[in-house]
Design a protein around this motif. Structure first.
Motif, short mmCIF file in Angstrom:
data_model
loop_
_atom_site.label_atom_id
_atom_site.label_comp_id
_atom_site.label_asym_id
_atom_site.label_seq_id
_atom_site.Cartn_x
_atom_site.Cartn_y
_atom_site.Cartn_z
N MET A 242 0.77 -1.17 0.17
CA MET A 242 -0.15 -0.03 0.10
C MET A 242 0.98 1.07 0.03
SD MET A 242 -2.40 1.33 2.77
CE MET A 242 -1.31 1.78 3.77
N LEU A 243 1.94 1.28 0.99
CA LEU A 243 3.00 2.30 0.71
C LEU A 243 3.39 2.63 -0.57
CD1 LEU A 243 4.62 1.98 4.08
CD2 LEU A 243 3.13 3.63 3.59
N GLY A 244 3.85 1.57 -1.22
CA GLY A 244 4.30 1.75 -2.70
C GLY A 244 3.27 2.34 -3.62
N GLN A 245 2.04 1.79 -3.53
CA GLN A 245 1.28 2.35 -4.22
C GLN A 245 0.69 3.65 -3.93
OE1 GLN A 245 -0.21 0.42 -6.81
NE2 GLN A 245 -1.38 2.19 -7.64
N ILE A 246 0.67 4.11 -2.77
CA ILE A 246 0.65 5.36 -2.41
C ILE A 246 1.67 6.28 -3.14
CG2 ILE A 246 0.54 7.28 -0.50
CD1 ILE A 246 -0.91 5.14 1.06
N LEU A 247 2.92 5.84 -3.18
CA LEU A 247 4.17 6.60 -3.73
C LEU A 247 3.66 6.98 -5.13
CD1 LEU A 247 7.20 5.38 -1.68
CD2 LEU A 247 6.01 7.70 -1.68
N ILE A 248 3.17 5.75 -5.77
CA ILE A 248 3.20 5.98 -7.07
C ILE A 248 2.00 7.04 -7.56
CG2 ILE A 248 2.28 4.39 -9.13
CD1 ILE A 248 3.52 2.05 -8.04
N ILE A 249 0.99 6.82 -6.81
CA ILE A 249 -0.17 7.57 -7.02
C ILE A 249 0.05 8.85 -6.65
CG2 ILE A 249 -2.80 7.88 -6.54
CD1 ILE A 249 -2.98 4.83 -6.11
N THR A 250 0.53 9.42 -5.66
CA THR A 250 0.73 10.55 -5.16
C THR A 250 1.95 11.57 -5.64
OG1 THR A 250 1.66 10.10 -2.99
CG2 THR A 250 -0.92 10.20 -3.30
N THR A 251 2.99 10.76 -5.91
CA THR A 251 4.22 11.39 -6.33
C THR A 251 4.57 11.27 -7.89
OG1 THR A 251 5.50 9.51 -5.83
CG2 THR A 251 5.17 11.04 -4.01
N LYS A 252 5.66 11.90 -8.20
CA LYS A 252 6.10 11.70 -9.69
C LYS A 252 7.46 10.65 -9.54
CE LYS A 252 4.14 15.85 -11.28
NZ LYS A 252 4.00 16.28 -12.67
N ILE A 253 7.62 10.09 -8.36
CA ILE A 253 8.47 9.22 -8.34
C ILE A 253 8.46 7.86 -9.40
CG2 ILE A 253 9.95 7.66 -6.90
CD1 ILE A 253 9.14 9.42 -4.62
N THR A 254 9.27 7.27 -10.07
CA THR A 254 9.20 6.26 -11.03
C THR A 254 9.22 4.87 -10.25
OG1 THR A 254 11.47 6.03 -11.29
CG2 THR A 254 10.47 7.50 -12.74
N THR A 255 8.54 4.13 -10.66
CA THR A 255 8.27 2.93 -10.09
C THR A 255 9.81 2.00 -9.82
OG1 THR A 255 7.83 1.70 -12.07
CG2 THR A 255 6.00 2.36 -10.78
N ALA A 256 10.59 2.39 -10.64
CA ALA A 256 12.10 2.03 -10.45
C ALA A 256 12.85 2.58 -9.14
CB ALA A 256 12.80 2.06 -11.76
N ARG A 257 12.54 3.78 -8.92
CA ARG A 257 13.04 4.53 -8.04
C ARG A 257 12.46 4.03 -6.62
NH1 ARG A 257 14.29 10.30 -10.59
NH2 ARG A 257 15.97 9.74 -11.72
N ILE A 258 11.17 3.94 -6.40
CA ILE A 258 10.34 3.28 -5.60
C ILE A 258 10.91 1.94 -5.23
CG2 ILE A 258 8.25 2.66 -4.46
CD1 ILE A 258 6.91 4.86 -6.51
N LEU A 259 11.39 1.10 -6.14
CA LEU A 259 11.83 -0.13 -5.81
C LEU A 259 13.14 -0.01 -5.13
CD1 LEU A 259 11.36 -3.36 -7.04
CD2 LEU A 259 13.42 -2.35 -8.35
#
Length: 123
Positions: free
Chosen positions: A19-36
């Motif tokens: 859920m934290l990862g999904q919130i970061l994807i939805i609310t920020t412009k951080i790419t999924t690779a950077r979240i990973l």
């Protein structure tokens, strides 16, 4: 502890991490690779300061299966290799610890890439 209660804990903690990862994807412009990479570094950091192991003992697969567990395994492998091999262990220990997981990811990626046709997502 009852098995169903442990399943509930694992599901809740793993779901919370996702859920934290999904919130970061939805609310920020951080790419999924950077979240990973961020989640992986969280695992490395928690291992380095010594609190990942107690969390892992409590949450089990809920924290070990997401990418945080991969980062922790890299850090633990590097730490153990440094104790036995010295400075060279910094470079070899982490990869040695997760080599099976990397090989499985590459193998299954090739298998499913051969079976299914990849498509670009259209926005």
């Amino acid at each position: 502890m009852l098995p169903w209660y442990q399943y509930l804990i694992v599901f809740a903690i793993g779901g919370f991490i996702c859920m934290l990862g999904q919130i970061l994807i939805i609310t920020t412009k951080i790419t999924t690779a950077r979240i990973l990479v961020l989640f992986e570094l969280i695992g490395v950091f928690l291992t380095a300061i010594g609190i990942y192991e107690p969390i892992s003992d409590f949450a089990k697969a809920g924290v070990n299966v997401p990418i945080i567990g991969f980062g922790a395994a890299l850090a633990k492998g590097a730490i153990d290799a440094v104790k036995t091999q010295g400075l060279l262990g910094v470079f070899t220990g982490g990869l040695g610890a997760v080599a099976g997981g990397i090989a499985a990811a590459i193998g299954f990626g090739f298998l499913f890439g051969s079976i299914f046709k990849a498509r670009t997502k259209k926005y």
